[in-house]
Design an enzyme around this catalytic site. Structure first.
Site, short mmCIF file in Angstrom:
data_model
loop_
_atom_site.label_atom_id
_atom_site.label_comp_id
_atom_site.label_asym_id
_atom_site.label_seq_id
_atom_site.Cartn_x
_atom_site.Cartn_y
_atom_site.Cartn_z
CB ILE A 73 58.04 46.10 -62.72
CG1 ILE A 73 57.84 46.93 -61.44
CG2 ILE A 73 58.76 46.91 -63.78
CD1 ILE A 73 59.12 47.41 -60.78
CG MET A 82 61.14 47.12 -52.50
SD MET A 82 62.45 46.83 -53.66
CE MET A 82 63.88 46.90 -52.61
N GLY A 126 61.09 37.74 -65.96
CA GLY A 126 60.48 37.95 -64.65
C GLY A 126 59.00 38.29 -64.78
CG HIS A 172 22.26 49.40 -58.41
ND1 HIS A 172 22.84 48.22 -58.81
CD2 HIS A 172 21.29 49.68 -59.33
CE1 HIS A 172 22.24 47.79 -59.91
NE2 HIS A 172 21.31 48.67 -60.26
CE LYS A 214 71.84 59.09 -55.92
NZ LYS A 214 71.53 58.63 -57.25
CB SER A 232 64.96 50.17 -54.47
OG SER A 232 63.86 50.63 -55.22
CG HIS A 290 50.74 52.23 -51.15
ND1 HIS A 290 51.03 51.92 -52.45
CD2 HIS A 290 50.30 51.08 -50.60
CE1 HIS A 290 50.76 50.65 -52.68
NE2 HIS A 290 50.33 50.11 -51.56
#
Ligand code: FAD
Length: 468
Positions: free
Chosen positions: A186, A321, A182, A447, A35, A147, A324
């Protein structure tokens, strides 16, 4: 008359578009309903990719501002053209999303643009973005609706003064002071972007450490590094009110355990307290599809809902969430529908925070192993002892490998380092394939590369690193 398909996927994010392509590759007649008006879902449009574009650009800006002199490079006055930086990010997003359209054409997946509502087993009504409806029938329906941003009670996200991650990806100017609610992935990534571009950034976190699901030693070290970079933290604290005034925002913060409120004045608040499964308009109730106590579509180990022929994957179901993880489930569900044994090993899904340095993990943390009563060994190797990291002047962090004492198999790995997001791939393969620390230790590592730190950490689980 409705168009009929073997498989119809609702949602064109990493879960949905991958499921659609894989189903078509397996010879199933497939359509994908989306949508948004562009493919790629949250990840490509307002998630992984625009945030990584800004993380890279802001990192270059910070390097140019005060990271070059130590390499003997003198830079004149550096200035920021935020509009151009945003335009570059938007260009990247546009190219990536149209790339998925190309892949749909290449694989003969029909792309239906509109809102899909399940009207019963095998039937979907699409409210087309261009107007009108289209009925679609399918032997198998895959719900991949993803989500959406979660907020806190009473907090109104206006995407101007109080923004979600989506608003934080397109601020028109650098805030003087940004409060991030938070201390999760994110919030820390986007907080880093705006700090690098010149904002004062204060993170308010309810728990006593950031990214609390991570290995404790890693999250403590990570927080110390971010603090050194100038990010401020108010830990064990909760935001109780946000008052929007004309020229500023007043954020009220209280100790999580209760106590007196203090006020922080800022110009932008980023609400990054998590995401919720998105099922609006999908018709779950009328189709009789069960959800769990967090509103996620309930599925069994084969991604089947309680309604035969209807499957669900990605952010809309249980589990991490991550793009991948959604892609892995997309491939697995298509293979199951086509009659193969699709499977996802949730123990081997890596997680990465794309700050500088990056933080990456796969498998178990030390805390999880202790709780499960598993006897384990730790092999740790600091990036200060890795020659490439030293040459690049990027010595923050370490590699930590955890092995099960009974088998020597790698059961967890945790990395802080400039290239941790790439480095974790070898350890994800080790966890997925049940490799031992010795398997890694006896594999040649070029290396000089940061990857040598992975080999050294594997050797260190047996107390025999060479360069330490
Ligand atoms: C700022 C940010 C940064 C992130 N960074 C990373 C990262 O670096 N790495 C990582 O792994 N993950 C990252 N993520 C998470 C990642 O974006 C999600 O895990 C991933 O997009 C989930 O894929 P999905 O296909 O399940 O759902 P989504 O990507 O959310 O896609 C679902 C799609 O379904 C559509 N849809 C919903 N309902 C309907 C309907 N009824 N009809 C038609 N279409 C519908 C939506 O428009 C949407 O496009 C980030 C997320 C955010 C917000």
């Amino acid at each position: 008359m409705s168009d009929s398909y073997d498989v119809v996927v609702i949602g064109g994010g990493p879960g949905g578009y991958v499921a659609a392509i894989r189903a078509a590759q397996l010879g199933l007649k497939t359509a994908c309903i989306e949508k948004r008006g562009s493919l790629g879902g949250t990840c490509l449009n307002v998630g992984c990719m625009p945030s990584k574009a800004l993380l890279h650009s802001s990192e270059l800006y910070e390097e140019a501002t005060h990271g070059m002199e130590k390499h003997g490079i003198k830079v004149g006055k550096v200035s920021l053209d935020l509009a151009a930086m945003m335009a570059q990010k938007d260009k990247t997003v546009g190219e990536l999303t149209s790339g998925i359209e190309f892949l749909f054409k290449k694989n003969k997946v029909d792309y239906i643009q509109g809102l899909g509502t399940i009207t019963g087993p095998g039937s979907i009504k699409v409210a087309l973005n261009d107007g009108g409806d289209q009925d679609v029938s399918a032997k198998n329906i895959i719900i991949a609706t993803g989500s959406d941003v979660a907020s806190l009670p009473g907090i109104d996200i206006d995407e101007k003064q109080v923004v979600s991650s989506t608003g934080a990806l397109e601020l028109p100017k650098v805030p003087k002071h940004m409060v991030v609610i938070g201390g999760g992935v994110i919030g820390l990534e986007l907080g880093s972007v705006w700090r690098r571009l010149g904002a004062e950034v204060t993170v308010v976190e309810y728990m006593d450490r950031i990214t609390p699901e991570m290995d404790k030693e890693v999250s403590k070290t990570f927080q110390r590094i971010l603090k050194k970079q100038g990010m401020k933290f108010k830990m064990s604290s909760k935001v109780t009110d946000i008052a929007k005034l004309k020229s500023k925002v007043k954020v009220s913060v209280e100790p999580a355990a209760g106590g007196d409120a203090t006020q922080i004045d800022c110009d932008v608040v980023l609400v990054s307290v998590g995401r919720r499964a998105y099922t609006d308009g999908l018709g779950l109730d009328s189709a009789g599809i069960k959800t769990d106590d967090r509103g996620r579509v309930d599925v069994n180990d084969h991604f089947e809902t309680n309604v035969p022929g209807i499957y669900a994957i990605g952010d809309v179901v249980r589990g991490a969430m991550l793009a991948h993880k959604a892609e892995d489930e997309g491939m697995a569900v298509a293979e199951i529908i086509a009659g193969y044994a699709g499977h996802v090993n949730y123990d081997a899904i890596p997680g990465v925070v794309y700050t500088m340095p990056e933080v990456a993990a796969v498998g178990k943390t030390e805390e999880q192993l202790k709780e499960a009563g598993i006897s384990y060994s730790v092999g740790k190797f600091p990036m200060t002892a890795n020659s490439r990291a030293k040459a690049n002047l990027q010595t923050d962090g370490f590699v930590k490998v955890l092995t099960d004492d009974a088998t020597d198999k790698v059961v967890g790995a945790h990395i802080i380092g400039a290239d941790a997001g790439n480095m974790i791939a070898e350890l994800a393969l080790a966890v997925e394939k049940g490799l031992t620390a010795e398997d890694i230790a006896y594999t040649s590592h070029a290396h000089p590369t940061e990857m040598e730190a992975v080999r050294e950490a594997a050797l260190a689980t047996e107390g025999r690193p060479i360069h330490m």
